[in-house]
Design a protein around this motif. Structure first.
Motif, PDB file in Angstrom:
ATOM      1  N   LEU A  48     -32.188  60.399  62.177  1.00 26.37           N
ATOM      2  CA  LEU A  48     -30.817  60.850  62.266  1.00 26.37           C
ATOM      3  C   LEU A  48     -30.900  61.844  61.335  1.00 26.37           C
ATOM      4  CD1 LEU A  48     -27.986  60.894  63.280  1.00 26.37           C
ATOM      5  CD2 LEU A  48     -27.665  59.163  61.465  1.00 26.37           C
ATOM      6  N   ILE A  49     -30.442  63.212  62.044  1.00 25.42           N
ATOM      7  CA  ILE A  49     -30.182  64.421  61.133  1.00 25.42           C
ATOM      8  C   ILE A  49     -28.788  64.631  61.117  1.00 25.42           C
ATOM      9  CG2 ILE A  49     -30.903  66.750  60.355  1.00 25.42           C
ATOM     10  CD1 ILE A  49     -33.531  65.391  61.105  1.00 25.42           C
ATOM     11  N   VAL A  50     -28.286  64.835  59.782  1.00 26.65           N
ATOM     12  CA  VAL A  50     -26.741  65.395  59.950  1.00 26.65           C
ATOM     13  C   VAL A  50     -26.661  66.704  59.107  1.00 26.65           C
ATOM     14  CG1 VAL A  50     -24.476  64.557  59.020  1.00 26.65           C
ATOM     15  CG2 VAL A  50     -25.961  62.863  59.761  1.00 26.65           C
ATOM     16  N   PHE A  51     -26.464  67.598  59.653  1.00 24.93           N
ATOM     17  CA  PHE A  51     -26.106  68.863  59.080  1.00 24.93           C
ATOM     18  C   PHE A  51     -24.821  69.222  58.376  1.00 24.93           C
ATOM     19  CE2 PHE A  51     -29.236  69.575  62.555  1.00 24.93           C
ATOM     20  CZ  PHE A  51     -30.139  69.955  61.892  1.00 24.93           C
ATOM     21  N   SER A  52     -24.828  70.083  57.520  1.00 24.94           N
ATOM     22  CA  SER A  52     -23.280  70.327  56.929  1.00 24.94           C
ATOM     23  C   SER A  52     -22.356  70.917  57.563  1.00 24.94           C
ATOM     24  CB  SER A  52     -23.676  71.106  55.425  1.00 24.94           C
ATOM     25  OG  SER A  52     -24.242  72.471  55.950  1.00 24.94           O
ATOM     26  N   THR A  53     -22.881  71.836  58.691  1.00 28.77           N
ATOM     27  CA  THR A  53     -21.904  72.515  59.513  1.00 28.77           C
ATOM     28  C   THR A  53     -22.025  72.296  60.880  1.00 28.77           C
ATOM     29  OG1 THR A  53     -23.363  74.464  59.778  1.00 28.77           O
ATOM     30  CG2 THR A  53     -21.931  74.503  57.842  1.00 28.77           C
ATOM     31  N   VAL A  54     -20.967  72.334  61.822  1.00 26.11           N
ATOM     32  CA  VAL A  54     -21.251  72.328  63.321  1.00 26.11           C
ATOM     33  C   VAL A  54     -21.911  73.278  64.017  1.00 26.11           C
ATOM     34  CG1 VAL A  54     -19.713  72.217  65.482  1.00 26.11           C
ATOM     35  CG2 VAL A  54     -18.782  71.210  63.325  1.00 26.11           C
ATOM     36  N   ALA A  55     -21.903  74.503  63.329  1.00 28.61           N
ATOM     37  CA  ALA A  55     -22.622  75.862  64.122  1.00 28.61           C
ATOM     38  C   ALA A  55     -24.012  75.453  63.927  1.00 28.61           C
ATOM     39  CB  ALA A  55     -22.370  76.933  63.245  1.00 28.61           C
ATOM     40  N   VAL A  56     -24.571  74.823  62.782  1.00 23.19           N
ATOM     41  CA  VAL A  56     -26.108  74.457  62.438  1.00 23.19           C
ATOM     42  C   VAL A  56     -26.490  73.358  63.692  1.00 23.19           C
ATOM     43  CG1 VAL A  56     -27.748  73.752  61.085  1.00 23.19           C
ATOM     44  CG2 VAL A  56     -26.183  75.416  60.152  1.00 23.19           C
ATOM     45  N   ARG A  57     -25.486  72.434  63.591  1.00 19.86           N
ATOM     46  CA  ARG A  57     -25.902  71.344  64.535  1.00 19.86           C
ATOM     47  C   ARG A  57     -25.935  71.794  65.986  1.00 19.86           C
ATOM     48  NH1 ARG A  57     -23.274  69.268  69.186  1.00 19.86           N
ATOM     49  NH2 ARG A  57     -23.766  66.915  69.335  1.00 19.86           N
ATOM     50  N   ASN A  58     -25.105  72.782  66.327  1.00 20.22           N
ATOM     51  CA  ASN A  58     -25.126  73.259  67.784  1.00 20.22           C
ATOM     52  C   ASN A  58     -26.476  74.116  67.837  1.00 20.22           C
ATOM     53  OD1 ASN A  58     -22.799  72.124  68.172  1.00 20.22           O
ATOM     54  ND2 ASN A  58     -21.446  73.774  67.970  1.00 20.22           N
ATOM     55  N   ALA A  59     -26.837  74.788  67.022  1.00 22.26           N
ATOM     56  CA  ALA A  59     -28.047  75.538  67.053  1.00 22.26           C
ATOM     57  C   ALA A  59     -29.202  74.780  67.193  1.00 22.26           C
ATOM     58  CB  ALA A  59     -28.284  76.349  65.781  1.00 22.26           C
ATOM     59  N   ALA A  60     -29.264  73.527  66.486  1.00 25.58           N
ATOM     60  CA  ALA A  60     -30.290  72.550  66.539  1.00 25.58           C
ATOM     61  C   ALA A  60     -30.498  72.013  68.098  1.00 25.58           C
ATOM     62  CB  ALA A  60     -30.077  71.618  65.674  1.00 25.58           C
ATOM     63  N   VAL A  61     -29.226  71.532  68.495  1.00 25.05           N
ATOM     64  CA  VAL A  61     -29.145  71.000  69.968  1.00 25.05           C
ATOM     65  C   VAL A  61     -29.450  72.071  71.132  1.00 25.05           C
ATOM     66  CG1 VAL A  61     -27.545  70.125  71.587  1.00 25.05           C
ATOM     67  CG2 VAL A  61     -27.493  69.347  69.242  1.00 25.05           C
ATOM     68  N   GLN A  62     -29.059  73.190  70.811  1.00 22.41           N
ATOM     69  CA  GLN A  62     -29.335  74.195  71.818  1.00 22.41           C
ATOM     70  C   GLN A  62     -30.600  74.626  71.696  1.00 22.41           C
ATOM     71  OE1 GLN A  62     -26.507  77.395  71.145  1.00 22.41           O
ATOM     72  NE2 GLN A  62     -24.738  75.836  72.122  1.00 22.41           N
ATOM     73  N   TRP A  63     -31.505  74.520  70.847  1.00 23.86           N
ATOM     74  CA  TRP A  63     -33.131  74.871  70.843  1.00 23.86           C
ATOM     75  C   TRP A  63     -33.775  74.214  71.873  1.00 23.86           C
ATOM     76  CZ3 TRP A  63     -35.090  77.964  67.267  1.00 23.86           C
ATOM     77  CH2 TRP A  63     -36.361  78.236  67.115  1.00 23.86           C
ATOM     78  N   GLN A  64     -34.486  75.355  72.691  1.00 19.62           N
ATOM     79  CA  GLN A  64     -35.046  74.989  73.978  1.00 19.62           C
ATOM     80  C   GLN A  64     -36.677  74.558  73.598  1.00 19.62           C
ATOM     81  OE1 GLN A  64     -34.095  75.759  76.838  1.00 19.62           O
ATOM     82  NE2 GLN A  64     -32.261  76.171  75.940  1.00 19.62           N
ATOM     83  N   GLY A  65     -36.946  73.425  74.100  1.00 22.73           N
ATOM     84  CA  GLY A  65     -38.439  72.636  73.858  1.00 22.73           C
ATOM     85  C   GLY A  65     -38.235  72.052  72.429  1.00 22.73           C
ATOM     86  N   ALA A  66     -39.434  71.552  71.800  1.00 21.09           N
ATOM     87  CA  ALA A  66     -39.763  70.981  70.673  1.00 21.09           C
ATOM     88  C   ALA A  66     -39.434  71.992  69.398  1.00 21.09           C
ATOM     89  CB  ALA A  66     -41.096  70.428  70.656  1.00 21.09           C
ATOM     90  N   VAL A  67     -38.811  71.284  68.295  1.00 22.76           N
ATOM     91  CA  VAL A  67     -38.848  72.008  67.102  1.00 22.76           C
ATOM     92  C   VAL A  67     -40.102  71.997  66.421  1.00 22.76           C
ATOM     93  CG1 VAL A  67     -37.330  72.416  65.379  1.00 22.76           C
ATOM     94  CG2 VAL A  67     -36.182  71.831  67.471  1.00 22.76           C
ATOM     95  N   PRO A  68     -40.669  73.044  66.244  1.00 23.24           N
ATOM     96  CA  PRO A  68     -42.118  73.036  65.708  1.00 23.24           C
ATOM     97  C   PRO A  68     -41.976  73.030  63.989  1.00 23.24           C
ATOM     98  CG  PRO A  68     -41.813  75.160  66.100  1.00 23.24           C
ATOM     99  CD  PRO A  68     -40.428  74.559  66.641  1.00 23.24           C
ATOM    100  N   PHE A  69     -42.779  72.246  63.339  1.00 24.83           N
ATOM    101  CA  PHE A  69     -42.606  72.238  61.751  1.00 24.83           C
ATOM    102  C   PHE A  69     -44.109  71.869  61.488  1.00 24.83           C
ATOM    103  CE2 PHE A  69     -38.504  70.256  62.593  1.00 24.83           C
ATOM    104  CZ  PHE A  69     -37.560  71.440  62.188  1.00 24.83           C
TER     105      PHE A  69
END
Length: 167
Positions: free
Chosen positions: A79-100
């Motif tokens: 469970l990842i909790v971001f400090s702002t809604v904008a960043v959370r929305n950017a993470a949800v809208q990311w297409q495909g897998a998020v690479p690390f």
């Protein structure tokens, strides 16, 4: 009364239970709906530490490390909790897998219904009703206090527990 079966599917359906939803829980659920995502590891990787996951998400979305909170839900799911809604929305809208690096995450919005199931809990309890005179120990009167699906074990009260009517 026998002990409940170890496997949930083998237990008889006796009691339905639900935890009350308090105002504090509802507020926390609203906060997590606005700011939280669930990240699931796509490929196998060595055990990840929570600070490593937080650092990876912070770097990917160009945040300070303390702007990301990470909690392990189950192995491989965070469970990842971001400090702002904008960043959370950017993470949800990311297409495909998020690479690390060698690890990739699939990200989805958090919901209080995630992996929720309707189920029944079968359990055995001993209820002690205090202040009942021994002359008033009446099973029929006590049965009216409980749901009709409750199974009663008519065990006798011991002399030392005479101030308590055990159900």
């Amino acid at each position: 009364m026998e002990a409940p079966a170890r496997c949930a599917e083998d237990r008889p359906a006796l009691v339905r239970a639900a935890a009350p939803r308090s105002a504090a829980i509802a507020e926390e659920e609203r906060r997590l709906t606005r700011l939280g995502v669930v990240a699931v590891i796509v490929e196998w990787c060595p055990d990840l530490e929570l600070p490593d996951v937080a650092r990876a998400f912070a770097r990917h979305f160009r945040l300070l490390e303390d702007a990301v909170q990470v909690t392990l839900l189950v192995p491989g799911e965070f469970l990842i909790v971001f400090s702002t809604v904008a960043v959370r929305n950017a993470a949800v809208q990311w297409q495909g897998a998020v690479p690390f690096g060698r690890v990739s995450f699939m990200v989805s919005p958090w919901s209080r219904f995630r992996k929720a199931t309707a189920g029944r809990l079968s359990y055995k309890v001993r209820v002690c009703i205090e202040g009942v005179l021994p002359s008033a120990h009446n099973w029929e009167a006590v049965k009216g206090l409980f749901d009709s699906s409750v199974i009663f074990d008519n065990s006798l009260n011991s002399k030392e527990d005479s101030a308590c009517f055990k159900v």
